[in-house]
Enzyme design. Structure first.
Site, PDB file in Angstrom:
ATOM      1  CB  CYS A 103      -0.899  -0.014   1.232  1.00  0.00           C
ATOM      2  SG  CYS A 103      -1.870   1.500   1.383  1.00  0.00           S
ATOM      3  CB  CYS A 110      -3.832  14.315   2.092  1.00  0.00           C
ATOM      4  SG  CYS A 110      -5.093  14.204   0.800  1.00  0.00           S
ATOM      5  CB  CYS A 114     -11.435  12.957   3.970  1.00  0.00           C
ATOM      6  SG  CYS A 114     -11.233  12.985   2.193  1.00  0.00           S
ATOM      7  N   GLY A 157      -2.264  10.765   1.035  1.00  0.00           N
ATOM      8  CA  GLY A 157      -2.298  11.630  -0.129  1.00  0.00           C
ATOM      9  C   GLY A 157      -3.392  11.275  -1.117  1.00  0.00           C
ATOM     10  CB  SER A 189      -7.472   4.674  -3.470  1.00  0.00           C
ATOM     11  OG  SER A 189      -8.480   5.184  -2.646  1.00  0.00           O
TER      12      SER A 189
HETATM   13  S1  SF4 Z   1      -8.924   9.964   2.916  1.00  0.00           S
HETATM   14 FE1  SF4 Z   1      -7.345  10.106   1.308  1.00  0.00          FE
HETATM   15  S2  SF4 Z   1      -7.931  11.953   0.132  1.00  0.00           S
HETATM   16 FE2  SF4 Z   1      -9.048  12.085   2.088  1.00  0.00          FE
HETATM   17  S3  SF4 Z   1      -7.689  13.319   3.425  1.00  0.00           S
HETATM   18 FE3  SF4 Z   1      -7.215  11.148   3.768  1.00  0.00          FE
HETATM   19  S4  SF4 Z   1      -5.472  10.731   2.424  1.00  0.00           S
HETATM   20 FE4  SF4 Z   1      -6.464  12.614   1.680  1.00  0.00          FE
END
Ligand code: SF4
Length: 344
Positions: A103, A110, A114, A157, A189
């Site tokens: 992974c 990031c 989210c 990320g 992803s």
């Molecule tokens: S779930 Fe993925 S895209 Fe969303 S903040 Fe976390 S690392 Fe970033």
């Protein structure tokens, strides 16, 4: 500068610029990926002058170093890699009988923010280079003495926000001169960057696409994933269908199940409507608490109802296997813990 971030054509270009014979490019690639050396000095069949020229110009055969590992009882191993500029990033090794999966992270931190994610809470630092991504996979295989067969770009990320470097890294990972990992064994992803999904669809690669869906109405999804304000569900739905029809690959819709947030009957109906009638697959993931979170996972009965009703509607649906779940769901936590302990 990382030799690991160069495609075969670029390696040949580098040889040209150093007045070296072009076959030296293949020799270097062989040292990097077959013998997996980490020092240009170890490339013994290169002339001294070429090794010196590469070193003097700042080229290196190692893009990152393993700073910390943590193993789970089932063989899963989390890695914290130290990058040359003092930053760090995670990777995870997931061994199974017939497949060895890494992974991979694509960024330090990031920017997607989210709400359910540890990485999102630490903010964006920078993109990983192609060489850093390739070396993370190479170094895990090297340490485990295993051929890595599968890669999931699901670590820290947003991979599609680092589009050019990602595509280059994947090109090297799948190339016969690189790590020779089949494109069909590589999964990307995304939180749902619609323009990049459409751009990737046009390329016609066989990469698997996994989209973090997590909600099927715009209001809820925008509150969980701010990216939804830029690319709402209607656009995301069209882009996913386009990717599936252009590549013939089933698009995975990831759905983290959070009690009382996105697990009502109406949410289930929305999920069925989103996934029905095209080449999709729904992966249900019970929520895994991150430090400071006020949420918990949906009940077992609710998860099973989702699973049954999706399958009854003719939509392939799975519950994420428990193996490695803790490690994957905790994406970003190792780095976060390290940042915290460095602060104290
Ligand atoms: S779930 Fe993925 S895209 Fe969303 S903040 Fe976390 S690392 Fe970033």
């Amino acid at each position: 500068m990382d030799l690991l971030g160069l495609t075969r054509d670029e390696m040949r270009e580098l040889m040209r610029s150093l007045d070296a014979e072009l076959f030296r490019a293949d020799q270097i690639l062989n040292w990097l990926y077959d013998r997996q050396v980490t020092d240009i000095g170890e490339m013994r069949n290169l002339p001294d002058g070429l090794r010196r020229a590469l070193t003097e110009r700042g080229w290196r055969a190692q893009a990152l170093a393993v700073a910390l590992t943590r193993s789970a009882g089932d063989g899963t191993e989390r890695y914290l890699f130290a990058l040359a500029d003092g930053e760090s990033v995670e990777g995870v090794y997931l061994p199974e009988k017939k497949r060895q999966t890494v992974c991979l992270s694509s960024q330090v931190g990031c920017a997607m923010n989210c709400r359910f994610c540890a990485t999102g809470q630490t903010g964006f630092v920078r993109n990983l280079s192609a060489g850093e991504m390739v070396d993370a996979v190479r170094q895990i295989g090297r340490r485990k003495q295993k051929r890595i067969s599968h890669v999931v770009v699901m670590g820290q990320g947003e991979p599609l926000a680092n589009y050019d470097n990602l595509l280059k890294a994947l090109e090297i990972l799948k190339a016969p001169y690189g790590l020779n990992i089949s494109a069909r064994h590589i999964s990307i992803s995304t939180a749902g960057l619609v323009p990049q999904i459409l751009a990737l669809a046009k390329k016609g690669f066989q990469y698997n696409l996994a989209v973090s869906l997590h909600a099927t109405n715009d209001e809820l999804r925008s509150s969980l994933m701010p990216v939804n304000r830029a690319y709402p569900l209607g656009d995301l739905h069209d882009a996913c269908r386009e990717y599936a029809s252009a590549t013939g690959r089933r698009v995975t819709l990831e759905y983290i199940m959070i009690r009382g947030i996105n697990d009502s009957r109406k949410d289930l109906e929305g999920l069925i409507a989103f996934a029905k009638g095209w080449l999709s697959h729904v992966n249900l993931i019970p929520f895994h608490s991150v430090p400071g979170s006020q949420w918990t996972a949906s009940t077992r009965a609710t998860i099973e109802r989702f699973l049954d009703d999706l399958q009854r509607a003719g939509i392939p649906a799975t519950l994420r296997r428990s193996r490695g779940e803790e490690v994957l769901a905790a994406c970003g936590q190792l780095r976060q813990e390290t940042i915290m302990s460095n602060k104290h």
